[in-house]
Design a protein around this motif. Structure first.
Motif, mmCIF file in Angstrom:
data_model
loop_
_atom_site.group_PDB
_atom_site.id
_atom_site.type_symbol
_atom_site.label_atom_id
_atom_site.label_comp_id
_atom_site.label_asym_id
_atom_site.label_seq_id
_atom_site.Cartn_x
_atom_site.Cartn_y
_atom_site.Cartn_z
ATOM 1 N N TYR A 170 0.805 -1.176 -0.066
ATOM 2 C CA TYR A 170 -0.063 -0.055 0.065
ATOM 3 C C TYR A 170 0.735 1.355 -0.041
ATOM 4 C CZ TYR A 170 -4.112 -2.955 0.787
ATOM 5 O OH TYR A 170 -4.925 -4.051 0.760
ATOM 6 N N ARG A 171 0.175 2.412 -0.802
ATOM 7 C CA ARG A 171 1.175 3.587 -0.912
ATOM 8 C C ARG A 171 0.371 4.912 -0.589
ATOM 9 N NH1 ARG A 171 -1.213 4.945 -5.646
ATOM 10 N NH2 ARG A 171 0.273 6.502 -6.046
ATOM 11 N N ASP A 177 -4.626 5.859 -7.950
ATOM 12 C CA ASP A 177 -5.589 4.879 -7.559
ATOM 13 C C ASP A 177 -6.687 4.685 -8.668
ATOM 14 O OD1 ASP A 177 -4.569 4.910 -5.022
ATOM 15 O OD2 ASP A 177 -5.475 6.757 -4.601
ATOM 16 N N ARG A 178 -7.032 5.611 -9.640
ATOM 17 C CA ARG A 178 -8.229 5.302 -10.528
ATOM 18 C C ARG A 178 -7.257 4.580 -11.543
ATOM 19 N NH1 ARG A 178 -9.578 10.479 -8.342
ATOM 20 N NH2 ARG A 178 -8.084 11.374 -9.815
ATOM 21 N N LEU A 179 -6.171 4.618 -11.940
ATOM 22 C CA LEU A 179 -5.553 3.879 -12.946
ATOM 23 C C LEU A 179 -5.368 2.433 -12.481
ATOM 24 C CD1 LEU A 179 -3.896 3.553 -15.558
ATOM 25 C CD2 LEU A 179 -1.773 4.007 -14.089
ATOM 26 N N PHE A 212 1.183 5.492 7.603
ATOM 27 C CA PHE A 212 0.093 6.318 7.064
ATOM 28 C C PHE A 212 -1.090 5.427 6.844
ATOM 29 C CE2 PHE A 212 2.741 4.150 3.892
ATOM 30 C CZ PHE A 212 1.895 3.363 2.989
ATOM 31 N N PRO A 213 -2.189 6.166 6.595
ATOM 32 C CA PRO A 213 -3.588 5.582 6.600
ATOM 33 C C PRO A 213 -3.756 4.723 5.458
ATOM 34 C CG PRO A 213 -3.882 7.734 6.135
ATOM 35 C CD PRO A 213 -2.451 7.738 6.417
ATOM 36 N N ILE A 214 -4.356 3.557 5.412
ATOM 37 C CA ILE A 214 -4.902 2.711 4.273
ATOM 38 C C ILE A 214 -6.514 2.834 4.390
ATOM 39 C CG2 ILE A 214 -4.792 0.509 3.430
ATOM 40 C CD1 ILE A 214 -2.211 1.526 3.615
ATOM 41 N N GLU A 215 -6.937 3.184 3.192
ATOM 42 C CA GLU A 215 -8.353 3.331 2.985
ATOM 43 C C GLU A 215 -9.078 2.164 2.291
ATOM 44 O OE1 GLU A 215 -9.924 7.515 3.538
ATOM 45 O OE2 GLU A 215 -8.022 7.871 2.446
ATOM 46 N N ASP A 216 -10.244 2.116 2.046
ATOM 47 C CA ASP A 216 -10.975 0.936 1.443
ATOM 48 C C ASP A 216 -10.654 0.943 -0.179
ATOM 49 O OD1 ASP A 216 -12.243 -0.107 3.758
ATOM 50 O OD2 ASP A 216 -14.190 0.955 3.463
ATOM 51 N N HIS A 217 -10.422 2.199 -0.616
ATOM 52 C CA HIS A 217 -10.487 2.190 -2.161
ATOM 53 C C HIS A 217 -8.816 2.140 -2.640
ATOM 54 C CE1 HIS A 217 -9.592 6.370 -0.601
ATOM 55 N NE2 HIS A 217 -8.515 6.404 -1.560
ATOM 56 N N ASP A 218 -7.959 1.801 -1.608
ATOM 57 C CA ASP A 218 -6.677 2.000 -1.722
ATOM 58 C C ASP A 218 -6.110 0.563 -2.397
ATOM 59 O OD1 ASP A 218 -5.974 4.693 -1.121
ATOM 60 O OD2 ASP A 218 -5.454 3.735 0.989
ATOM 61 N N LEU A 219 -5.445 0.343 -3.645
ATOM 62 C CA LEU A 219 -5.044 -0.790 -4.223
ATOM 63 C C LEU A 219 -3.757 -0.988 -4.095
ATOM 64 C CD1 LEU A 219 -7.474 -0.571 -7.288
ATOM 65 C CD2 LEU A 219 -7.586 -1.964 -5.476
ATOM 66 N N PRO A 220 -2.939 -2.169 -3.680
ATOM 67 C CA PRO A 220 -1.600 -2.218 -3.409
ATOM 68 C C PRO A 220 -0.745 -2.400 -4.637
ATOM 69 C CG PRO A 220 -2.801 -4.390 -3.016
ATOM 70 C CD PRO A 220 -4.011 -3.439 -3.501
ATOM 71 N N VAL A 221 0.234 -2.090 -4.774
ATOM 72 C CA VAL A 221 1.423 -2.331 -5.855
ATOM 73 C C VAL A 221 2.089 -3.909 -5.358
ATOM 74 C CG1 VAL A 221 1.897 -0.347 -6.465
ATOM 75 C CG2 VAL A 221 3.374 -0.998 -4.873
ATOM 76 N N GLN A 222 2.707 -4.485 -6.532
ATOM 77 C CA GLN A 222 3.192 -5.568 -6.387
ATOM 78 C C GLN A 222 4.708 -5.802 -5.751
ATOM 79 O OE1 GLN A 222 2.065 -5.745 -10.378
ATOM 80 N NE2 GLN A 222 1.675 -8.158 -10.024
ATOM 81 N N ALA A 223 5.286 -4.648 -5.650
ATOM 82 C CA ALA A 223 6.841 -4.425 -5.371
ATOM 83 C C ALA A 223 7.194 -3.299 -4.905
ATOM 84 C CB ALA A 223 7.958 -5.163 -6.368
ATOM 85 N N ILE A 224 8.072 -2.978 -4.007
ATOM 86 C CA ILE A 224 8.762 -1.694 -3.541
ATOM 87 C C ILE A 224 10.120 -1.860 -3.937
ATOM 88 C CG2 ILE A 224 9.115 0.021 -1.762
ATOM 89 C CD1 ILE A 224 5.977 -0.657 -2.270
ATOM 90 N N ALA A 225 10.532 -0.616 -4.393
ATOM 91 C CA ALA A 225 12.149 -0.479 -4.755
ATOM 92 C C ALA A 225 12.814 0.420 -4.248
ATOM 93 C CB ALA A 225 12.402 -0.643 -6.308
#
Length: 205
Positions: A140-141, A150-152, A183-196
Motif C-alpha cells: 500500500y502506498r 488509484d484510478r488507474l 500512513f492510513p490505508i483506506e478501502d479504495h486503496d489498491l496495492p502494488v506488487q513490489a517496492i524498490a
C-alpha cells in the motif's frame, strides 16, 4: 483519519525528501536507476513481451528517473509517461531523448508534447512504475493526494487480461513495515506488487 491529517503526512514526507539534500537524493536515485534497469533486463521473455514501460518524468525532490528512461530507450523499450488532466484523470504520451517539452497547464511541471492517449495504451505494458511518497510491506502506498494512480490501478483489470507488474520506487526512509501505521490505508486503496529502494532492492509484497 481526516483529510487534514493525511495532508499533514504528505507535507511531512515532502519535507523529509527535501531534507535528504540533493547529493543524497541523487546517490539513492542512481542506485535505484541501476537496480530497476538491471531488473527489467533480467525479466523472463514472457514478462517483457510488449517491451513497453510506463513511468514518470522526475519532478522536484522525487527519485530521478532520467537514467532509467535513457537506458531503457537505448534497449529499444517503448516508454510512456503520464500527463495530468484537469479532471484528475491521466493521459499518456511517448517519451524519447530530446522529446519536445512544454509546461503543464496544471502546474510548473515540464511534460513531453505529442499525442495524448488513454489508459488503454499502458494497460498491456510490461511494467508500470507507480510513484508514491511512502509505501509499506503490504504494497500500500501514500500518493500525493490527487488519486490519479488509484484510478488507474482500478481500471487496469478492466482493460487487460494480464495486469502490468506494478513497482513503486522510493527513497530508503519512505518504506515501512505494514504494521508501523506510517500512513492510513483506506478501502479504495489498491496495492502494488513490489517496492524498490536503494537499500533493500526490489521487495515483492
Amino acid at each position: 483519519m481526516s483529510t487534514e491529517t493525511k495532508d499533514q503526512l504528505r507535507r511531512q514526507f515532502f519535507r523529509q525528501r527535501k531534507e535528504l539534500g540533493a547529493k543524497e537524493r541523487q546517490r539513492q536515485s542512481e542506485q535505484l536507476a541501476a537496480l530497476l534497469v538491471q531488473w527489467y533486463r533480467e525479466l523472463g521473455a514472457d514478462q517483457r513481451s510488449t517491451q513497453k514501460v510506463a513511468l514518470t518524468v522526475q519532478f522536484g525532490s522525487e527519485p530521478d528517473t532520467d537514467a532509467v528512461l535513457h537506458a531503457l530507450h537505448a534497449d529499444g523499450v517503448e516508454l510512456w509517461v503520464p500527463i495530468s488532466n484537469a479532471d484528475r484523470s491521466m493521459s499518456w504520451t511517448q517519451w524519447y531523448p530530446d522529446v519536445p517539452m512544454e509546461q503543464s497547464k496544471l502546474g510548473p511541471i515540464q511534460e513531453p508534447t505529442g499525442e495524448r492517449l488513454g489508459p488503454e495504451v499502458v494497460a498491456d505494458a510490461d511494467v508500470i512504475f507507480v510513484p508514491a511518497l511512502a509505501a509499506d510491506t503490504s504494497g500500500y502506498r501514500l500518493g500525493k493526494g490527487g488519486g490519479y494512480y488509484d484510478r488507474l490501478l482500478e481500471l487496469l483489470p478492466k482493460l487487460a487480461d494480464n495486469v502490468p507488474l506494478l513497482v513503486t520506487p522510493l527513497f530508503d526512509h519512505e518504506f515501512f513495515a505494514a504494521n508501523a501505521d506510517a500512513f492510513p490505508i483506506e478501502d479504495h486503496d489498491l496495492p502494488v506488487q513490489a517496492i524498490a529502494t536503494a537499500a533493500n532492492g526490489i521487495v515483492w509484497v
